[in-house]
Design a protein around this motif. Structure first.
Motif, PDB file in Angstrom:
ATOM      1  N   ILE A  58       0.833  -1.204   0.000  1.00 39.50           N
ATOM      2  CA  ILE A  58       0.000   0.000   0.000  1.00 39.50           C
ATOM      3  C   ILE A  58       0.864   1.250   0.000  1.00 39.50           C
ATOM      4  CG2 ILE A  58      -1.649   1.332   1.379  1.00 39.50           C
ATOM      5  CD1 ILE A  58      -2.882  -1.340   2.259  1.00 39.50           C
ATOM      6  N   LEU A  59       1.943   1.232   0.775  1.00 40.81           N
ATOM      7  CA  LEU A  59       2.853   2.374   0.790  1.00 40.81           C
ATOM      8  C   LEU A  59       3.499   2.583  -0.576  1.00 40.81           C
ATOM      9  CD1 LEU A  59       4.606   1.977   4.261  1.00 40.81           C
ATOM     10  CD2 LEU A  59       2.971   3.737   3.578  1.00 40.81           C
ATOM     11  N   GLN A  60       3.824   1.499  -1.277  1.00 45.66           N
ATOM     12  CA  GLN A  60       4.391   1.629  -2.620  1.00 45.66           C
ATOM     13  C   GLN A  60       3.398   2.294  -3.567  1.00 45.66           C
ATOM     14  OE1 GLN A  60       6.174  -2.135  -4.016  1.00 45.66           O
ATOM     15  NE2 GLN A  60       6.584  -2.606  -1.879  1.00 45.66           N
ATOM     16  N   ALA A  61       2.125   1.924  -3.472  1.00 44.41           N
ATOM     17  CA  ALA A  61       1.102   2.530  -4.324  1.00 44.41           C
ATOM     18  C   ALA A  61       0.919   4.009  -3.994  1.00 44.41           C
ATOM     19  CB  ALA A  61      -0.223   1.786  -4.158  1.00 44.41           C
ATOM     20  N   ILE A  62       0.926   4.327  -2.688  1.00 38.43           N
ATOM     21  CA  ILE A  62       0.708   5.714  -2.267  1.00 38.43           C
ATOM     22  C   ILE A  62       1.857   6.605  -2.722  1.00 38.43           C
ATOM     23  CG2 ILE A  62       0.566   7.223  -0.254  1.00 38.43           C
ATOM     24  CD1 ILE A  62      -0.962   4.992   1.175  1.00 38.43           C
TER      25      ILE A  62
ATOM     26  N   ILE B 267      -0.996  -5.694  -7.891  1.00 37.91           N
ATOM     27  CA  ILE B 267      -1.534  -5.312  -6.587  1.00 37.91           C
ATOM     28  C   ILE B 267      -1.322  -3.822  -6.323  1.00 37.91           C
ATOM     29  CG2 ILE B 267      -1.313  -5.646  -4.098  1.00 37.91           C
ATOM     30  CD1 ILE B 267      -0.551  -8.550  -4.663  1.00 37.91           C
ATOM     31  N   VAL B 268      -0.100  -3.346  -6.562  1.00 33.38           N
ATOM     32  CA  VAL B 268       0.203  -1.927  -6.334  1.00 33.38           C
ATOM     33  C   VAL B 268      -0.632  -1.044  -7.251  1.00 33.38           C
ATOM     34  CG1 VAL B 268       2.020  -0.177  -6.544  1.00 33.38           C
ATOM     35  CG2 VAL B 268       2.529  -2.372  -5.462  1.00 33.38           C
ATOM     36  N   SER B 269      -0.774  -1.444  -8.513  1.00 36.61           N
ATOM     37  CA  SER B 269      -1.564  -0.661  -9.464  1.00 36.61           C
ATOM     38  C   SER B 269      -3.041  -0.645  -9.096  1.00 36.61           C
ATOM     39  CB  SER B 269      -1.382  -1.214 -10.880  1.00 36.61           C
ATOM     40  OG  SER B 269      -0.034  -1.127 -11.289  1.00 36.61           O
ATOM     41  N   ALA B 270      -3.548  -1.763  -8.589  1.00 35.23           N
ATOM     42  CA  ALA B 270      -4.952  -1.822  -8.181  1.00 35.23           C
ATOM     43  C   ALA B 270      -5.220  -0.866  -7.018  1.00 35.23           C
ATOM     44  CB  ALA B 270      -5.329  -3.249  -7.793  1.00 35.23           C
ATOM     45  N   VAL B 271      -4.292  -0.794  -6.070  1.00 38.09           N
ATOM     46  CA  VAL B 271      -4.443   0.143  -4.952  1.00 38.09           C
ATOM     47  C   VAL B 271      -4.418   1.584  -5.466  1.00 38.09           C
ATOM     48  CG1 VAL B 271      -3.411   0.992  -2.813  1.00 38.09           C
ATOM     49  CG2 VAL B 271      -3.451  -1.466  -3.289  1.00 38.09           C
TER      50      VAL B 271
ATOM     51  N   ALA C 207       2.919  -0.878 -16.313  1.00 38.62           N
ATOM     52  CA  ALA C 207       3.039  -2.313 -16.032  1.00 38.62           C
ATOM     53  C   ALA C 207       4.444  -2.849 -16.299  1.00 38.62           C
ATOM     54  CB  ALA C 207       2.013  -3.081 -16.866  1.00 38.62           C
ATOM     55  N   LEU C 208       4.911  -2.749 -17.531  1.00 35.26           N
ATOM     56  CA  LEU C 208       6.194  -3.352 -17.874  1.00 35.26           C
ATOM     57  C   LEU C 208       7.352  -2.683 -17.139  1.00 35.26           C
ATOM     58  CD1 LEU C 208       7.423  -5.569 -19.562  1.00 35.26           C
ATOM     59  CD2 LEU C 208       7.633  -3.968 -21.472  1.00 35.26           C
ATOM     60  N   ALA C 209       7.293  -1.363 -17.025  1.00 38.32           N
ATOM     61  CA  ALA C 209       8.359  -0.654 -16.311  1.00 38.32           C
ATOM     62  C   ALA C 209       8.406  -1.074 -14.845  1.00 38.32           C
ATOM     63  CB  ALA C 209       8.154   0.855 -16.432  1.00 38.32           C
ATOM     64  N   PHE C 210       7.231  -1.215 -14.202  1.00 37.48           N
ATOM     65  CA  PHE C 210       7.202  -1.630 -12.808  1.00 37.48           C
ATOM     66  C   PHE C 210       7.688  -3.066 -12.660  1.00 37.48           C
ATOM     67  CE2 PHE C 210       5.342   2.226 -11.692  1.00 37.48           C
ATOM     68  CZ  PHE C 210       5.050   2.277 -10.335  1.00 37.48           C
TER      69      PHE C 210
ATOM     70  N   THR D  92      11.193   7.726  -1.776  1.00 36.09           N
ATOM     71  CA  THR D  92      10.619   6.883  -0.726  1.00 36.09           C
ATOM     72  C   THR D  92      10.103   5.576  -1.296  1.00 36.09           C
ATOM     73  OG1 THR D  92       9.984   8.865   0.521  1.00 36.09           O
ATOM     74  CG2 THR D  92       8.912   6.795   1.126  1.00 36.09           C
ATOM     75  N   PHE D  93       9.482   5.645  -2.468  1.00 37.04           N
ATOM     76  CA  PHE D  93       9.031   4.424  -3.147  1.00 37.04           C
ATOM     77  C   PHE D  93      10.197   3.477  -3.414  1.00 37.04           C
ATOM     78  CE2 PHE D  93       8.714   2.463  -7.408  1.00 37.04           C
ATOM     79  CZ  PHE D  93       7.758   1.498  -7.124  1.00 37.04           C
ATOM     80  N   ASN D  94      11.316   4.030  -3.882  1.00 40.83           N
ATOM     81  CA  ASN D  94      12.493   3.195  -4.145  1.00 40.83           C
ATOM     82  C   ASN D  94      12.974   2.502  -2.873  1.00 40.83           C
ATOM     83  OD1 ASN D  94      12.476   4.012  -6.831  1.00 40.83           O
ATOM     84  ND2 ASN D  94      13.935   5.670  -6.495  1.00 40.83           N
ATOM     85  N   ILE D  95      13.005   3.249  -1.768  1.00 40.04           N
ATOM     86  CA  ILE D  95      13.490   2.696  -0.505  1.00 40.04           C
ATOM     87  C   ILE D  95      12.512   1.654   0.044  1.00 40.04           C
ATOM     88  CG2 ILE D  95      14.085   3.231   1.877  1.00 40.04           C
ATOM     89  CD1 ILE D  95      16.135   4.160  -0.210  1.00 40.04           C
ATOM     90  N   ILE D  96      11.217   1.947  -0.023  1.00 40.18           N
ATOM     91  CA  ILE D  96      10.213   0.996   0.461  1.00 40.18           C
ATOM     92  C   ILE D  96      10.285  -0.307  -0.323  1.00 40.18           C
ATOM     93  CG2 ILE D  96       7.723   0.543   0.630  1.00 40.18           C
ATOM     94  CD1 ILE D  96       7.365   3.526   1.199  1.00 40.18           C
ATOM     95  N   SER D  97      10.455  -0.212  -1.649  1.00 34.71           N
ATOM     96  CA  SER D  97      10.546  -1.409  -2.485  1.00 34.71           C
ATOM     97  C   SER D  97      11.760  -2.244  -2.106  1.00 34.71           C
ATOM     98  CB  SER D  97      10.616  -1.011  -3.964  1.00 34.71           C
ATOM     99  OG  SER D  97       9.476  -0.284  -4.350  1.00 34.71           O
TER     100      SER D  97
END
Length: 312
Positions: A72-76, A197-201, A239-242, A169-174
């Motif tokens: 969820i944090l990655q999506a946010i 999952i991240v995209s759906a959120v 999608a592909l990049a993620f 922050t996304f990079n670090i969380i991942s």
């Protein structure tokens, strides 16, 4: 070998992400930013869910609370907040100031990697991050000596910095989520499943902002080129990049991720040259050279321990 593979994945991920500039150029005059996010994510989910829906459902049943928190944090941070801050900030500041501030993302990622992940910062790493930041500034066409920050643009500049901090922050969380998977939960998540999952959120989070842009009337007015751009934005840029990013972050540290993020503006520059026929200055070519150099410096840092261990 895994580190080399990881770097290739990151190279592909950030290069594909750089094509979002051209995509945005096509869509910006007809659709709102959150409409683009909402529709492109919807297209991606509709296209990929039939192929990965069963595996995604199996993975969801295995996820623990800690995994859900990380996803969820990655999506946010990676999609929702990044786009809110960036899209709000660019209208309140100048392109010169925004170009300078965009170069802070690799530096912020490096600082967070040192403070949060406790990853060691070597001289080669520091030099590589510095080259990435300077390269991005040059790619933005900024004259460092004549650039000045205006008090009138303070609010916009703060929002741009927040956008860059969200990306970092996304990079670090991942990266941290990957470490937890290895040493704590032990639950393997396929990169495509994680992307879904991240995209759906993020899709759910973007519904209300998109509806505020009154998207349905605008969607009825767009043509084939715009629909193709939306499909590209959903299936390739997102999608592909993620998928490549999640595959790459498994094998690379946060500093390497920071350095390779410079491929986003570099790809944008090259596409502008090839597709939009825009003129590229010598300073911008120098910026591209610095970004490539930063990747080599990071690679040299990772080879040093091996040389010392083998006595070479």
């Amino acid at each position: 070998m895994n580190k080399i593979k990881g770097k290739i994945y990151l190279l592909l991920a950030f290069s594909l992400a750089g094509t979002s500039v051209i995509t945005g150029y096509i869509l910006s005059e007809t659709l709102g930013s959150f409409t683009v996010t909402f529709v492109s994510l919807g297209i991606m989910l509709l296209c990929l869910a039939p192929f990965y829906g069963v595996e995604t459902a199996k993975t969801i049943r295995l996820l623990k609370n800690g995994d859900w928190k990380m996803l969820i944090l990655q999506a946010i941070f990676g999609i929702f907040l990044f786009r809110i801050f960036l899209l709000s900030g660019v209208s309140l500041t100048s392109t010169v100031e925004a170009g300078i501030l965009t170069g802070t993302a690799p530096a912020i990622t490096a600082v967070l990697a040192y403070l949060v992940l406790r990853e060691m910062l070597s001289g080669w790493t520091a030099a590589g991050i510095a080259c990435t930041v300077m390269g991005i500034v040059l790619l933005a066409g900024v004259n460092i000596y004549s650039a000045a920050f205006s008090a009138e643009h303070l609010g916009g500049n703060v929002l741009i910095l927040c956008a860059m901090a969200s990306e970092s922050t996304f990079n670090i969380i991942s990266r941290r989520h990957r470490a937890k998977q290895l040493y704590e939960t032990g639950i393997p998540i396929h990169p495509m499943v994680q992307t879904l999952i991240v995209s759906a959120v993020a899709f759910v989070l973007s519904i209300i902002p998109a509806l505020m842009e009154q998207p349905f009337a605008a969607l009825q007015m767009i043509g084939l080129n715009e629909w193709l751009a939306l499909i590209w934005y959903g299936l390739i840029v997102t999608a592909l990049a993620f998928v490549f990013f999640y595959a790459g972050v498994k094998h690379c540290d946060a500093y390497t991720t920071a350095a390779f993020s410079g491929m986003i503006p570099l790809t944008s520059m090259l596409l502008s040259l090839l597709l939009l026929r825009e003129a590229i200055s010598y300073a911008q070519w120098a910026g591209g050279f610095l970004i490539i150099s930063s990747m080599l410096m990071i690679g040299n840092r990772q080879r040093q321990p091996h040389r010392q261990a083998t006595g070479q």
